[in-house]
Enzyme design. Sequence first.
Site, PDB file in Angstrom:
ATOM      1  N   ARG A 252       0.995  -1.213  -0.362  1.00  0.00           N
ATOM      2  CA  ARG A 252       0.086  -0.066   0.136  1.00  0.00           C
ATOM      3  C   ARG A 252       1.059   1.086  -0.120  1.00  0.00           C
ATOM      4  O   ARG A 252       0.405   1.902  -0.579  1.00  0.00           O
ATOM      5  CB  ARG A 252      -1.123  -0.215   0.991  1.00  0.00           C
ATOM      6  CG  ARG A 252      -2.269   0.896   0.987  1.00  0.00           C
ATOM      7  CD  ARG A 252      -3.439   0.894   2.105  1.00  0.00           C
ATOM      8  NE  ARG A 252      -2.660   1.250   3.750  1.00  0.00           N
ATOM      9  CZ  ARG A 252      -3.451   0.408   4.889  1.00  0.00           C
ATOM     10  NH1 ARG A 252      -4.310   0.391   4.354  1.00  0.00           N
ATOM     11  NH2 ARG A 252      -2.711   0.573   5.828  1.00  0.00           N
TER      12      ARG A 252
ATOM     13  N   LYS B 183      -2.840   6.594   1.645  1.00  0.00           N
ATOM     14  CA  LYS B 183      -2.239   6.698   3.372  1.00  0.00           C
ATOM     15  C   LYS B 183      -1.441   7.928   2.674  1.00  0.00           C
ATOM     16  O   LYS B 183      -0.498   7.400   3.444  1.00  0.00           O
ATOM     17  CB  LYS B 183      -1.529   5.596   3.476  1.00  0.00           C
ATOM     18  CG  LYS B 183      -2.130   5.922   4.890  1.00  0.00           C
ATOM     19  CD  LYS B 183      -2.628   4.439   5.614  1.00  0.00           C
ATOM     20  CE  LYS B 183      -2.221   4.472   7.219  1.00  0.00           C
ATOM     21  NZ  LYS B 183      -3.350   5.466   8.158  1.00  0.00           N
TER      22      LYS B 183
HETATM   23  N1  PLP Z   1      -9.166   4.145   7.123  1.00  0.00           N
HETATM   24  C1  PLP Z   1      -8.558   5.347   7.331  1.00  0.00           C
HETATM   25  C2  PLP Z   1      -8.473   6.054   6.477  1.00  0.00           C
HETATM   26  C3  PLP Z   1      -7.300   4.734   8.085  1.00  0.00           C
HETATM   27  O1  PLP Z   1      -6.320   6.206   8.128  1.00  0.00           O
HETATM   28  C4  PLP Z   1      -6.810   3.720   8.565  1.00  0.00           C
HETATM   29  C5  PLP Z   1      -5.920   3.518   8.951  1.00  0.00           C
HETATM   30  O2  PLP Z   1      -4.409   2.699   8.154  1.00  0.00           O
HETATM   31  C6  PLP Z   1      -7.532   2.758   8.094  1.00  0.00           C
HETATM   32  C7  PLP Z   1      -8.769   2.664   7.138  1.00  0.00           C
HETATM   33  C8  PLP Z   1      -7.867   1.244   8.452  1.00  0.00           C
HETATM   34  O3  PLP Z   1      -6.656   0.935   8.083  1.00  0.00           O
HETATM   35  P1  PLP Z   1      -5.912  -0.387   8.874  1.00  0.00           P
HETATM   36  O4  PLP Z   1      -6.609  -1.549   8.838  1.00  0.00           O
HETATM   37  O5  PLP Z   1      -4.843  -0.829   6.842  1.00  0.00           O
HETATM   38  O6  PLP Z   1      -4.982  -0.054   9.211  1.00  0.00           O
HETATM   39  C1  COI Z   2      -3.629   3.222  11.497  1.00  0.00           C
HETATM   40  O1  COI Z   2      -4.858   2.933  12.336  1.00  0.00           O
HETATM   41  O2  COI Z   2      -2.893   2.942  11.872  1.00  0.00           O
HETATM   42  C2  COI Z   2      -3.750   4.633  11.437  1.00  0.00           C
HETATM   43  O3  COI Z   2      -3.105   4.528  10.682  1.00  0.00           O
HETATM   44  C3  COI Z   2      -4.856   5.222  11.755  1.00  0.00           C
HETATM   45  C4  COI Z   2      -5.062   6.518  11.969  1.00  0.00           C
HETATM   46  C5  COI Z   2      -4.191   6.471  13.883  1.00  0.00           C
HETATM   47  C6  COI Z   2      -4.059   7.772  11.442  1.00  0.00           C
END
Ligand code: PLP
Ligand code: COI
Length: 341
Positions: free
Chosen positions: A82, A184
Amino acid sequence: MAKADLDWENLGFAYRSLPQRYVSNYANGTWDEGGLTSDSTVAISECAGILQYCQEVFEGLKAYETADGHIVTFRPDLNAARMYDSAAYLEMPSFPKERFLEAVDAVVKANRDYVPPYGTDASLYLRPFIFASGEVIGVKPADEYQFRLFATPVGSYFKGGIKPIRLCVSAFDRAAPHGTGHIKAGLNYAMSLHAYMAAHAAGFDENMFLDAATRTHVEETGGANFLFIKKDGTVVTPKSPSILPSVTRRSLVYIAEHVLGLKVEHRPVAFEELNDFAECGLCGTAAVISPVGSVTHGDQVIAFPSGMEHMGPVLQKLYDTLRGIQLGTVEAPEGWIRKIC
Ligand code: PLP
Ligand code: COI
């Protein structure tokens, strides 16, 4: 080696500078060899691309101590991939995926004493990021960058731990159609801060963002995807090109279908449908699964039947299975767990 003397059960979600982090710099079209450093500070030009035009991408993943005393990470290859895509979208050099994994391993090993002990609800949060360190004044991509990865021990993201939270529908948008919502990038989070403060001032824990074009469909929160559970136990999770593809959500969808035998629908979710759902939760690395008790949209309050005291039964099963896989008490699907030491 002895564990650090920390109050593991009360860490909250906060930064603590640990002994070692990993740094690699990009110049003249190539990443240097990189390595660990104890220096937690960054010195850059006042005209660096990150400071002027927010050219930065990041990731978030966690390391866990398992029941049998190993240290592992959960699907770090998906974070590497990602970040690779996020960087390409912001015209930054992507960091090689294999090197990303090596950096994760090196930082976790070097800060091993700070991996919270098995049995606590805490974990070691890892924050890899790439930022433009090169100077730009005209609007264009920089030609020098830094990849940096630090670690910090964390507890639960929301204050009440695993108590249901209250959301409001934001009056602001998180991500434009054809914009940057699916990557991200720090800039997405900068522009969510006003909405975040407005939600807190009004007494809510978080925002629910709707799609920016029609404001009729559910997108996500500032830092997590949504999971809804229908009254028949079907898992429903919103689909949109401006939602971040959460590693946790993709993993939970697989667990629901292949481990728990639940039906899953990954599709656009109209806000109007919320009245029909039995449970609602947020999922993400930081959030894990955080139950949602209610969503307020203007005068309308949707209170989920699972209530304000506990996580609903289907989300609880998903949570237990995911945590079990991460902590080594439930067999993991092939390739999900990377053992570091
Ligand atoms: N959506 C957003 C906007 C986020 O910042 C995050 C955090 O990383 C997620 C979803 C959840 O993603 P992940 O499960 O890869 O941490
Ligand atoms: C995460 O879940 O790792 C995120 O980046 C979410 C937030 C702390 C920005």
